[in-house]
Enzyme design. Structure first.
Site, PDB file in Angstrom:
ATOM      1  N   SER A   1       0.839  -1.194   0.000  1.00 15.30           N
ATOM      2  CA  SER A   1       0.000   0.000   0.000  1.00 15.30           C
ATOM      3  C   SER A   1       0.881   1.253   0.000  1.00 15.30           C
ATOM      4  O   SER A   1       1.759   1.383  -0.861  1.00 15.30           O
ATOM      5  CB  SER A   1      -0.954  -0.041   1.196  1.00 15.30           C
ATOM      6  OG  SER A   1      -1.960   0.930   1.083  1.00 15.30           O
TER       7      SER A   1
ATOM      8  N   HIS B   1      -8.072  -4.838  -1.726  1.00 13.24           N
ATOM      9  CA  HIS B   1      -6.844  -4.392  -1.077  1.00 13.24           C
ATOM     10  C   HIS B   1      -6.405  -5.467  -0.079  1.00 13.24           C
ATOM     11  O   HIS B   1      -7.225  -6.091   0.588  1.00 13.24           O
ATOM     12  CB  HIS B   1      -7.111  -3.073  -0.352  1.00 13.24           C
ATOM     13  CG  HIS B   1      -5.896  -2.243  -0.115  1.00 13.24           C
ATOM     14  ND1 HIS B   1      -5.179  -1.672  -1.146  1.00 13.24           N
ATOM     15  CD2 HIS B   1      -5.264  -1.875   1.031  1.00 13.24           C
ATOM     16  CE1 HIS B   1      -4.167  -0.977  -0.647  1.00 13.24           C
ATOM     17  NE2 HIS B   1      -4.183  -1.097   0.677  1.00 13.24           N
TER      18      HIS B   1
END
EC number: 3.1.1.1
Length: 320
Positions: A137, A296
């Site tokens: 991320s 994610h």
């Protein structure tokens, strides 16, 4: 320092070091050495530098739920030493502050880690000619920037996992109500109020960790309101412009780019647009793209038994 037997890090021995200090707040890096190294003769081990994720807002260097099973498995298969630093977080910090910490970490790693290994009689000695830089991320951006800001450190390969490598993407910058990881953030007006209130209360403080469960609402508000990138750029700094940095340096180490196509936190478009830039600016870069169905952090419970992960690890092993 030992980990509990049920920890993902149970096969490592941990040592924590202060790599920098900001306003009397220590910045810590954890060094994880393979436990089996204690049972063998002293040897050189490759180094895996890991930048944690959390949208530059939450998380921490050893927040286990976000560490991918396959990454730990791969590090052990290579007898690698893992070095995982914390860094200052938004919104207390700015992007410029974060990249100051990146710079300080790399200087510490090269100046201090070998002597620390020597003075502490580690059985596994860090081989700083063999560095793999990994980031999840927000940390994926820091992994790529590490190579661009410090080409002299000769990072052998990079793994970028669902990172905001390209900022000019509407889903990242344009405020709009949207579901994020299955959850609707507060309505826009309430979200803005929560953001302003937090920034006012935390002004002037330094923070290098944040429990995602405690701070989840703030992160959702920042994402929905498109505030992450503006907060990163609050203090102008040329280091924050990834494509511009890439144009200046003109090259990048071999890159394994992993991103879920259904990512509601960092749009897949961020990786796509960066790849478009990379192919124009540095077309000779060795790149492996793993665009997978998923959200994610989709890979955290996956292991090296997955064909695509095994292929990616083989790609890394040819360069690391």
């Amino acid at each position: 320092m030992d980990f509990p037997g049920n920890s993902r890090f149970a096969s490592f021995v941990r040592a924590d070091f202060e790599y920098s200090r900001v306003e009397d707040h220590p910045l810590i890096a954890s060094v994880l050495s393979p436990r089996k190294a204690e049972e063998s003769a002293q040897r050189q081990s490759p180094v895996l530098v890991f930048w944690h994720g959390g949208g530059f807002v939450v998380g921490g260097r050893l927040y286990e739920p976000w560490w991918s099973e396959w990454l730990i498995e791969y590090a052990l298969s290579q007898d690698a030493i893992i070095v995982a630093p914390d860094y200052r977080l938004l919104p207390e910090a700015t992007g410029a502050d974060i990249f100051d910490d990146v710079e300080a970490f790399w200087i510490w790693l090269h100046k201090s880690l070998p002597s620390l290994a020597q003075s502490n009689s580690w059985h596994a000695k860090p081989d700083l000619t063999r560095i793999l830089c990994v980031g999840q991320s927000g940390g994926g951006s820091m992994a790529v920037h590490s190579a661009l800001l410090h080409p002299e450190f000769n990072i052998k390969a990079i793994v970028s996992l669902y990172a905001p490598l390209y900022h000019n993407v509407p889903n990242l910058t344009v405020p709009r109500p949207r579901r994020i990881l299955g959850t609707m953030p507060p309505p826009p007006r309430k979200a803005e109020g929560l953001i302003r209130s937090y920034i006012k209360q935390s002004k002037g403080s330094v923070r290098t960790g944040g429990d995602p469960l405690d701070m989840w609402e703030l992160l959702l508000c920042l994402l929905q309101q498109g505030r992450l990138i503006s907060l990163m750029n609050l203090k102008p700094d040329s280091r924050l412009d990834t494509p511009s940095l890439l144009r200046q340096v003109g090259k990048l180490p071999p890159l394994w780019l992993i991103h879920g196509e259904d990512d509601s936190v960092i749009p897949f478009k961020c990786s796509e647009m960066f790849l478009d830039e990379l192919r124009v600016i540095a077309p000779s870069t060795s790149v492996l793209v793993s665009a997978r169905t998923g959200e994610h952090n989709f890979d955290t419970s996956l292991t090296m038994k997955e064909d695509w992960i095994r292929n990616g690890c083989d790609f890394l092993s040819t360069h690391w």
